[in-house]
Structure formats: structure tokens, C-alpha cells
Scaffold this motif. Sequence first.
Motif, PDB file in Angstrom:
ATOM      1  N   TYR A 155     -21.129  -4.141 -23.904  1.00  0.00           N
ATOM      2  CA  TYR A 155     -19.890  -4.149 -23.136  1.00  0.00           C
ATOM      3  C   TYR A 155     -19.779  -2.938 -22.205  1.00  0.00           C
ATOM      4  CZ  TYR A 155     -18.325  -8.086 -25.865  1.00  0.00           C
ATOM      5  OH  TYR A 155     -18.220  -9.339 -26.425  1.00  0.00           O
ATOM      6  N   THR A 156     -19.676  -3.230 -20.927  1.00  0.00           N
ATOM      7  CA  THR A 156     -19.540  -2.195 -19.912  1.00  0.00           C
ATOM      8  C   THR A 156     -18.837  -2.766 -18.694  1.00  0.00           C
ATOM      9  OG1 THR A 156     -20.741  -0.641 -18.475  1.00  0.00           O
ATOM     10  CG2 THR A 156     -21.909  -2.653 -19.079  1.00  0.00           C
ATOM     11  N   PRO A 157     -17.690  -2.238 -18.326  1.00  0.00           N
ATOM     12  CA  PRO A 157     -16.953  -1.126 -18.936  1.00  0.00           C
ATOM     13  C   PRO A 157     -15.989  -1.621 -20.019  1.00  0.00           C
ATOM     14  CG  PRO A 157     -15.888  -1.758 -16.904  1.00  0.00           C
ATOM     15  CD  PRO A 157     -17.093  -2.654 -17.046  1.00  0.00           C
ATOM     16  N   ILE A 158     -15.426  -0.649 -20.742  1.00  0.00           N
ATOM     17  CA  ILE A 158     -14.462  -0.940 -21.792  1.00  0.00           C
ATOM     18  C   ILE A 158     -13.218  -0.078 -21.603  1.00  0.00           C
ATOM     19  CG2 ILE A 158     -16.106  -1.723 -23.540  1.00  0.00           C
ATOM     20  CD1 ILE A 158     -16.089   1.126 -24.681  1.00  0.00           C
ATOM     21  N   GLY A 206     -21.938  -6.367  -9.598  1.00  0.00           N
ATOM     22  CA  GLY A 206     -20.659  -6.649  -8.974  1.00  0.00           C
ATOM     23  C   GLY A 206     -20.285  -5.674  -7.872  1.00  0.00           C
ATOM     24  N   TRP A 207     -20.993  -4.567  -7.799  1.00  0.00           N
ATOM     25  CA  TRP A 207     -20.747  -3.593  -6.731  1.00  0.00           C
ATOM     26  C   TRP A 207     -22.031  -3.353  -5.931  1.00  0.00           C
ATOM     27  CZ3 TRP A 207     -16.066  -2.221  -5.102  1.00  0.00           C
ATOM     28  CH2 TRP A 207     -15.964  -1.174  -4.182  1.00  0.00           C
ATOM     29  N   TYR A 228     -14.371 -11.292 -15.511  1.00  0.00           N
ATOM     30  CA  TYR A 228     -13.321 -10.682 -16.323  1.00  0.00           C
ATOM     31  C   TYR A 228     -13.132 -11.373 -17.671  1.00  0.00           C
ATOM     32  CZ  TYR A 228     -11.724  -8.046 -12.187  1.00  0.00           C
ATOM     33  OH  TYR A 228     -11.622  -7.200 -11.101  1.00  0.00           O
ATOM     34  N   VAL A 229     -13.167 -12.695 -17.688  1.00  0.00           N
ATOM     35  CA  VAL A 229     -13.006 -13.442 -18.942  1.00  0.00           C
ATOM     36  C   VAL A 229     -14.278 -14.219 -19.274  1.00  0.00           C
ATOM     37  CG1 VAL A 229     -11.683 -15.201 -20.168  1.00  0.00           C
ATOM     38  CG2 VAL A 229     -10.514 -13.617 -18.643  1.00  0.00           C
ATOM     39  N   ALA A 230     -14.879 -14.834 -18.257  1.00  0.00           N
ATOM     40  CA  ALA A 230     -16.137 -15.583 -18.440  1.00  0.00           C
ATOM     41  C   ALA A 230     -15.992 -16.588 -19.579  1.00  0.00           C
ATOM     42  CB  ALA A 230     -17.296 -14.618 -18.658  1.00  0.00           C
ATOM     43  N   ASP A 231     -16.875 -16.493 -20.586  1.00  0.00           N
ATOM     44  CA  ASP A 231     -16.882 -17.465 -21.681  1.00  0.00           C
ATOM     45  C   ASP A 231     -16.155 -16.973 -22.931  1.00  0.00           C
ATOM     46  OD1 ASP A 231     -18.668 -15.446 -22.199  1.00  0.00           O
ATOM     47  OD2 ASP A 231     -20.371 -16.753 -22.650  1.00  0.00           O
ATOM     48  N   ALA A 232     -15.406 -15.878 -22.802  1.00  0.00           N
ATOM     49  CA  ALA A 232     -14.684 -15.329 -23.954  1.00  0.00           C
ATOM     50  C   ALA A 232     -13.440 -16.157 -24.260  1.00  0.00           C
ATOM     51  CB  ALA A 232     -14.282 -13.883 -23.683  1.00  0.00           C
ATOM     52  N   PRO A 233     -12.946 -16.108 -25.485  1.00  0.00           N
ATOM     53  CA  PRO A 233     -11.739 -16.866 -25.833  1.00  0.00           C
ATOM     54  C   PRO A 233     -10.485 -16.344 -25.142  1.00  0.00           C
ATOM     55  CG  PRO A 233     -12.416 -15.484 -27.670  1.00  0.00           C
ATOM     56  CD  PRO A 233     -13.532 -15.439 -26.672  1.00  0.00           C
ATOM     57  N   LYS A 234     -10.490 -15.083 -24.699  1.00  0.00           N
ATOM     58  CA  LYS A 234      -9.342 -14.505 -23.999  1.00  0.00           C
ATOM     59  C   LYS A 234      -9.772 -13.205 -23.343  1.00  0.00           C
ATOM     60  CE  LYS A 234      -7.792 -12.450 -28.378  1.00  0.00           C
ATOM     61  NZ  LYS A 234      -6.682 -12.369 -29.346  1.00  0.00           N
ATOM     62  N   ALA A 293     -12.441  -5.264 -23.557  1.00  0.00           N
ATOM     63  CA  ALA A 293     -13.581  -5.302 -22.637  1.00  0.00           C
ATOM     64  C   ALA A 293     -13.053  -5.678 -21.258  1.00  0.00           C
ATOM     65  CB  ALA A 293     -14.598  -6.338 -23.109  1.00  0.00           C
ATOM     66  N   LEU A 294     -13.426  -4.922 -20.243  1.00  0.00           N
ATOM     67  CA  LEU A 294     -12.970  -5.231 -18.892  1.00  0.00           C
ATOM     68  C   LEU A 294     -13.837  -6.312 -18.243  1.00  0.00           C
ATOM     69  CD1 LEU A 294     -12.004  -1.719 -17.498  1.00  0.00           C
ATOM     70  CD2 LEU A 294     -10.660  -3.349 -18.831  1.00  0.00           C
ATOM     71  N   LEU A 295     -15.104  -6.345 -18.586  1.00  0.00           N
ATOM     72  CA  LEU A 295     -16.002  -7.427 -18.186  1.00  0.00           C
ATOM     73  C   LEU A 295     -16.618  -7.988 -19.454  1.00  0.00           C
ATOM     74  CD1 LEU A 295     -17.978  -5.943 -15.128  1.00  0.00           C
ATOM     75  CD2 LEU A 295     -15.768  -7.106 -15.144  1.00  0.00           C
ATOM     76  N   GLN A 296     -16.907  -9.279 -19.464  1.00  0.00           N
ATOM     77  CA  GLN A 296     -17.405  -9.892 -20.681  1.00  0.00           C
ATOM     78  C   GLN A 296     -18.909  -9.775 -20.861  1.00  0.00           C
ATOM     79  OE1 GLN A 296     -16.378 -11.218 -23.581  1.00  0.00           O
ATOM     80  NE2 GLN A 296     -14.430 -10.301 -23.019  1.00  0.00           N
ATOM     81  N   HIS A 297     -19.636  -9.558 -19.783  1.00  0.00           N
ATOM     82  CA  HIS A 297     -21.090  -9.441 -19.905  1.00  0.00           C
ATOM     83  C   HIS A 297     -21.608  -8.274 -19.086  1.00  0.00           C
ATOM     84  CE1 HIS A 297     -21.623 -13.130 -22.221  1.00  0.00           C
ATOM     85  NE2 HIS A 297     -20.709 -13.674 -21.438  1.00  0.00           N
TER      86      HIS A 297
END
Length: 342
Positions: free
Chosen positions: A228-231, A200-201, A298-304, A119-123
Amino acid sequence: MKKFKKIIALLLALSLVCAFAACSKTNSDDASDDTTKELKDVTLCLDWTPNTNHTGFYVALQKGYYKDAGLNVSIVQPPENGATEACSAGQAQFAIDAQDTIASAFTSATPMQVTAVAALLQHNTSCVMSKKGAGIDSPKGLEGKTYLTWDSPIELAMLENVVKADGGDWSKVKRIPNTVTDEAQDVKQNPDHAIWVFDGWGGVNAQVNNVEVDRFFFKDLNPTFDYYTPILIANNDLIKNDPETVKAFLSATKKGYEYAIENPDEAAQILIDGDDTGSLKGSEELVKASQKYMVDQYVADAPKWGYIDPARWNAFYNWLGEEKIVEEKIPENTGFTNDYLA
């Protein structure tokens, strides 16, 4: 088109030879022939012209992360029939898409041979934007107003869902084709207009141009829409036959996005300098402002970086099946993997 997929694949192979040569950015531009021979060629096909969704790739290219991983990476623009088609046909090893637009790839009679690997963005930053004070700060406010649409079945089903949930009458929402290139200026000039944008844009562009707007976000109205957008997707044959290349590409890309998080101004300039299309010329302020926005996305609250939450992925595809928006129900855990992330 899908009935003639073999013919299309042949035509695509011919057209991409020219397209990839003319519209690519590669880490071997300044390398010697001897060095290049030691690297594995990899092509990434973007979904659109370069923007801050893609910054990590350009950073990894410019900083030499791909070269260090043994890869000679070229970044190219999508052909007429799309990045996913190119990736599925093996003309690109990796490509950019989104979970909603790629759904049909897993339900057709001839499914695309691709899998989401990061995932390129987490949300989901998708929102509906309108001129501030025009009364469209919630879905119900679309009643009697004009929504600019791409006429995508998934797009319209989501809009209908949130309008009805907010007590609105979907039949009273006027819809016209979306041909707008500058959403902020359109809503400024047309107070009855509402447009789906990526915050974001499109949202940042409104701020940069001092256009006051109202927005409502799909993920805030219905958690199922936090898809998930974008992937980043990869060709299935590559995943099966050369998993080490997938891992190497993802590891180097991860470094690129992590660098962009820590150094947004420099990363934005790397993106601007690396853009061979010229589409970012004159938009330097927007790019840099958008890059700062992306730091938290990009990562936000994700584990990685790159992680795809199976529950969220499955929830959205289950909804598509329940609403009969796709041809057939997509089985859970279809179309993605976290197995190759660093």
C-alpha cells in the motif's frame, strides 16, 4: 537521530508552529470566530507537495465535508524530518506515508506512535520507466544500463528480486543517485537511464509530454510487492483517546475521494486552486490527466474506499522480515486498522 527523539520532538514542536501557520490550507479561512470555536482542530501533514494522491482531502475541505463533520482541518507541508515524525510527536493528527517507507517505524527501539487507518490507492502503481525501445521493458533489460536510485534498502532489494527472477545479473546494473525532477525528460535524453516512478504522475507526465516510454510494474512481477502506497496514518494517542474524531475525519475524507472519482475535472481544479505551495502552477494539464488516471485507483477492486487487505499488508512485511531488510520481523497485523472506516 532516534536516540535523541525527545530533543527532536521539542525542536519539531517549535518549528511546526511556524511551518503549519505559513503553509496550511484550512476550512476555517472564511469562517467566523464563533463557528470555528465549535469545530475541532485537526492537522493533516502531507508527504510531499500537493498532487493527485491528495485530491480527496482538498475536495473535502473545499466542499465543506470536514466542517459538516465538526472539524476544522488544516493541510500542511511536511517538516524537514518528515510527516510521520510530526504525526508521531502529536504535532499533526494525521499524515501521509507509504507501507514500505514506514516499515522501520514498527521495528526500531523507539517505534513511531502511528497507525495506518486508510489506503489512498488500492494498488501499488510503482514501475520502472525508460525510453521506449531502449531494451529496458523488463527487469533483465537493466543489465548494462543505469538505474537512478534513492539508495533505499527496500527499493534496492525489490529491484534485485525482480532482476534475478527475470534471469538478469543484478551486479551488472549500474546505479547512480536519483536527483531527477522530470523523469520523462531524463529518459528521453538518456536512453540508458531507468527510473522508478509512480505511474499516476510520472507515467502520465510522459504521456502528456508525448515521451514514448517502456515500463514494468513491481506488482505484476511479484504479487508480494503490491503493497500500500500511499497510506493515511493517524497518531496513536488520537486513536485511543478520540476515536470519534478519527471516524469523522475518515468519513469526510471518503466523501472527498468519492466526489473526485465522479467528478475528476472539477476535483483536479479544486486541487490546483487549493495548492498553497505553487508547485502545480503550469502543470494544469498534467494534474487533470493524472486525476482521470486516479479514478480507477482510489477504490479499484476494494470493498470500500480506504480498505487495507490484511493478507497483502502482511505479505509485504513478512517478505521484509524473511529477507532481513528490517531490523526485526514485523508481527502480522501490525501497523494498520480498518476499524475506523465508514
